[in-house]
Design a protein around this motif. Structure first.
Motif, PDB file in Angstrom:
ATOM      1  N   THR A  15      35.869  19.353  46.179  1.00  0.00           N
ATOM      2  CA  THR A  15      35.672  20.028  46.797  1.00  0.00           C
ATOM      3  C   THR A  15      34.579  18.657  47.574  1.00  0.00           C
ATOM      4  OG1 THR A  15      35.080  20.536  44.185  1.00  0.00           O
ATOM      5  CG2 THR A  15      32.514  20.336  45.637  1.00  0.00           C
ATOM      6  N   LYS A  53      40.830  26.310  42.362  1.00  0.00           N
ATOM      7  CA  LYS A  53      40.090  25.988  44.130  1.00  0.00           C
ATOM      8  C   LYS A  53      40.994  27.291  44.460  1.00  0.00           C
ATOM      9  CE  LYS A  53      37.213  22.765  43.895  1.00  0.00           C
ATOM     10  NZ  LYS A  53      36.487  22.433  44.400  1.00  0.00           N
ATOM     11  N   SER A  56      39.512  30.887  42.631  1.00  0.00           N
ATOM     12  CA  SER A  56      37.779  31.010  43.453  1.00  0.00           C
ATOM     13  C   SER A  56      37.442  31.169  44.862  1.00  0.00           C
ATOM     14  CB  SER A  56      36.767  28.780  43.250  1.00  0.00           C
ATOM     15  OG  SER A  56      35.972  28.897  43.552  1.00  0.00           O
ATOM     16  N   TYR A  57      38.382  31.009  45.595  1.00  0.00           N
ATOM     17  CA  TYR A  57      38.079  31.082  46.535  1.00  0.00           C
ATOM     18  C   TYR A  57      38.800  32.886  46.736  1.00  0.00           C
ATOM     19  CZ  TYR A  57      36.405  27.228  48.873  1.00  0.00           C
ATOM     20  OH  TYR A  57      35.830  26.139  50.001  1.00  0.00           O
ATOM     21  N   TRP A  58      39.952  33.025  46.018  1.00  0.00           N
ATOM     22  CA  TRP A  58      40.135  34.106  46.970  1.00  0.00           C
ATOM     23  C   TRP A  58      39.077  35.321  46.219  1.00  0.00           C
ATOM     24  CZ3 TRP A  58      42.165  38.227  42.993  1.00  0.00           C
ATOM     25  CH2 TRP A  58      42.461  38.926  44.047  1.00  0.00           C
ATOM     26  N   GLU A  59      38.581  35.132  44.914  1.00  0.00           N
ATOM     27  CA  GLU A  59      37.950  35.733  44.447  1.00  0.00           C
ATOM     28  C   GLU A  59      36.111  36.069  45.177  1.00  0.00           C
ATOM     29  OE1 GLU A  59      37.194  34.359  40.113  1.00  0.00           O
ATOM     30  OE2 GLU A  59      38.361  35.118  39.256  1.00  0.00           O
ATOM     31  N   LYS A  60      36.433  34.847  46.397  1.00  0.00           N
ATOM     32  CA  LYS A  60      34.848  35.090  46.423  1.00  0.00           C
ATOM     33  C   LYS A  60      35.479  35.676  48.290  1.00  0.00           C
ATOM     34  CE  LYS A  60      33.761  30.384  46.215  1.00  0.00           C
ATOM     35  NZ  LYS A  60      33.339  29.220  45.963  1.00  0.00           N
ATOM     36  N   ASP A  61      36.633  35.134  48.703  1.00  0.00           N
ATOM     37  CA  ASP A  61      37.202  35.801  49.982  1.00  0.00           C
ATOM     38  C   ASP A  61      38.546  35.622  49.928  1.00  0.00           C
ATOM     39  OD1 ASP A  61      37.639  36.896  52.920  1.00  0.00           O
ATOM     40  OD2 ASP A  61      36.418  35.042  53.315  1.00  0.00           O
ATOM     41  N   SER A  64      39.743  34.052  53.709  1.00  0.00           N
ATOM     42  CA  SER A  64      39.651  32.599  53.492  1.00  0.00           C
ATOM     43  C   SER A  64      40.203  31.358  54.126  1.00  0.00           C
ATOM     44  CB  SER A  64      38.798  32.153  52.508  1.00  0.00           C
ATOM     45  OG  SER A  64      38.616  30.140  52.663  1.00  0.00           O
ATOM     46  N   THR A  67      41.428  29.656  50.797  1.00  0.00           N
ATOM     47  CA  THR A  67      42.568  30.556  50.280  1.00  0.00           C
ATOM     48  C   THR A  67      43.350  30.395  50.383  1.00  0.00           C
ATOM     49  OG1 THR A  67      40.982  32.500  49.667  1.00  0.00           O
ATOM     50  CG2 THR A  67      43.071  33.135  49.180  1.00  0.00           C
TER      51      THR A  67
END
Length: 98
Positions: A15, A53, A56-61, A64, A67
Motif C-alpha cells: 500500500t 491487491k 481491489s484494483y481490478w474492481e476499480k479499474d 489500471s 491491475t
C-alpha cells in the motif's frame, strides 16, 4: 482452514509502495520475494496479499497499470509456491489460498 491473520506487513508495504507508482510496487515485490520466498508462511501471505491487491484494483479499474502488475506478480509468486512447496507446506498454502 488456516487462520487469515497475516504473519507479515506485506499489505501495508505494498500500500505504501503504491503511493510511488508501479515501479515501487515491483521493487517491493522483488525485495520481499528475494528475502522471504523460502518461508512458506510468508510466501503464502505474499500470494494472498497480491491476489487481494489485484482484485481491489481490478474492481476499480481493470485497465489500471496496477491491475496488470499485480496480476503478473501474483501469477509469478503463486506459480513459484505451487512448484516449490511440498507436503505439509503445500497443504498449508493450498488451504490458505482456497
Amino acid at each position: 482452514m488456516v487462520a487469515m491473520e497475516f504473519n507479515t506487513t506485506f499489505m501495508r508495504d505494498f500500500t505504501i509502495a503504491e503511493q510511488f507508482g508501479p515501479a515501487a510496487v515491483q521493487d517491493t515485490y522483488e525485495r520481499v520475494f528475494q528475502q522471504w520466498s523460502d518461508d512458506y508462511r510468508y510466501l503464502t501471505d505474499l500470494v494472498i496479499v497480491l491476489n487481494r491487491k489485484l482484485w481491489s484494483y481490478w474492481e476499480k479499474d481493470p485497465d489500471s497499470p496496477f491491475t496488470a502488475l499485480y496480476n503478473e506478480l501474483w501469477a509469478a509468486a503463486n506459480d513459484y509456491a505451487l512448484d516449490n512447496l511440498k507436503g505439509a507446506k503445500l497443504d498449508y498454502f493450498l488451504k490458505a489460498v482456497d
